[in-house]
Design a protein around this motif. Sequence first.
Motif, PDB file in Angstrom:
ATOM      1  N   GLU A  66     -27.873 -27.048 -69.568  1.00  0.00           N
ATOM      2  CA  GLU A  66     -28.738 -26.050 -70.205  1.00  0.00           C
ATOM      3  C   GLU A  66     -27.965 -25.242 -71.245  1.00  0.00           C
ATOM      4  O   GLU A  66     -28.467 -25.002 -72.351  1.00  0.00           O
ATOM      5  N   ALA A  67     -26.741 -24.843 -70.901  1.00  0.00           N
ATOM      6  CA  ALA A  67     -25.932 -24.054 -71.827  1.00  0.00           C
ATOM      7  C   ALA A  67     -25.472 -24.900 -73.018  1.00  0.00           C
ATOM      8  O   ALA A  67     -25.543 -24.456 -74.166  1.00  0.00           O
ATOM      9  N   ARG A  68     -25.026 -26.106 -72.750  1.00  0.00           N
ATOM     10  CA  ARG A  68     -24.471 -26.959 -73.806  1.00  0.00           C
ATOM     11  C   ARG A  68     -25.521 -27.390 -74.827  1.00  0.00           C
ATOM     12  O   ARG A  68     -25.235 -27.451 -76.027  1.00  0.00           O
ATOM     13  N   TRP A  69     -26.740 -27.715 -74.354  1.00  0.00           N
ATOM     14  CA  TRP A  69     -27.769 -28.220 -75.258  1.00  0.00           C
ATOM     15  C   TRP A  69     -28.893 -27.228 -75.501  1.00  0.00           C
ATOM     16  O   TRP A  69     -29.877 -27.573 -76.141  1.00  0.00           O
ATOM     17  N   GLY A  70     -28.782 -26.007 -75.021  1.00  0.00           N
ATOM     18  CA  GLY A  70     -29.803 -24.991 -75.255  1.00  0.00           C
ATOM     19  C   GLY A  70     -31.170 -25.398 -74.735  1.00  0.00           C
ATOM     20  O   GLY A  70     -32.182 -25.210 -75.417  1.00  0.00           O
ATOM     21  N   LEU A  71     -31.211 -25.950 -73.540  1.00  0.00           N
ATOM     22  CA  LEU A  71     -32.472 -26.443 -72.991  1.00  0.00           C
ATOM     23  C   LEU A  71     -33.441 -25.306 -72.697  1.00  0.00           C
ATOM     24  O   LEU A  71     -33.050 -24.231 -72.266  1.00  0.00           O
ATOM     25  N   GLU A  72     -34.708 -25.591 -72.912  1.00  0.00           N
ATOM     26  CA  GLU A  72     -35.779 -24.656 -72.578  1.00  0.00           C
ATOM     27  C   GLU A  72     -36.255 -24.868 -71.145  1.00  0.00           C
ATOM     28  O   GLU A  72     -36.784 -23.957 -70.523  1.00  0.00           O
ATOM     29  N   ASP A  73     -36.109 -26.083 -70.632  1.00  0.00           N
ATOM     30  CA  ASP A  73     -36.532 -26.403 -69.270  1.00  0.00           C
ATOM     31  C   ASP A  73     -35.758 -27.634 -68.816  1.00  0.00           C
ATOM     32  O   ASP A  73     -35.336 -28.457 -69.637  1.00  0.00           O
ATOM     33  N   CYS A  74     -35.561 -27.751 -67.498  1.00  0.00           N
ATOM     34  CA  CYS A  74     -34.831 -28.888 -66.948  1.00  0.00           C
ATOM     35  C   CYS A  74     -35.282 -29.098 -65.507  1.00  0.00           C
ATOM     36  O   CYS A  74     -35.478 -28.132 -64.761  1.00  0.00           O
ATOM     37  N   LEU A  75     -35.441 -30.362 -65.134  1.00  0.00           N
ATOM     38  CA  LEU A  75     -35.845 -30.726 -63.782  1.00  0.00           C
ATOM     39  C   LEU A  75     -35.053 -31.944 -63.343  1.00  0.00           C
ATOM     40  O   LEU A  75     -34.959 -32.927 -64.084  1.00  0.00           O
TER      41      LEU A  75
END
Length: 145
Positions: A66-75
Amino acid sequence: MGRVRVQREPFDSGSELEGFGAGGDVGAIATFTGIVRGTGGMSRMEIEHYPGMTEAAIAKIVAEAEARWGLEDCLVIHRHGAMAPGERIMMVATASRHRAAAFEAAEYLMDYLKSRAPFWKKEFGPDGAAWVAAKDEDEDALSRW
């Protein structure tokens, strides 16, 4: 933000994506669903893990993605217990502003799950049961990150 589930029960990939990535500034969603292969006459696979430890290890790598790719959501969903060929074994979904970040983050998470997540797999086939050994190509895939 990211969600991690380690569960015995089957899951429905389509249902899991309902509302995934909603809101925010999402322009891309990438998903991957792993299926148990029946190669070599395998009749079933059993996956073991340590509850709590496994979820914490996966949550840590999700936070890194999430930090590395600036994700908005992850599951991340990963099953344990006995599974037959053709059953869903795991799912990764990432949502980001741009497709490259969504694809790269999903691939990073899949490489981690394949080589480092604390799961132990045993395959049952015509010649009995055998633990699945780590593969060099899985380690090589993870080393690129």
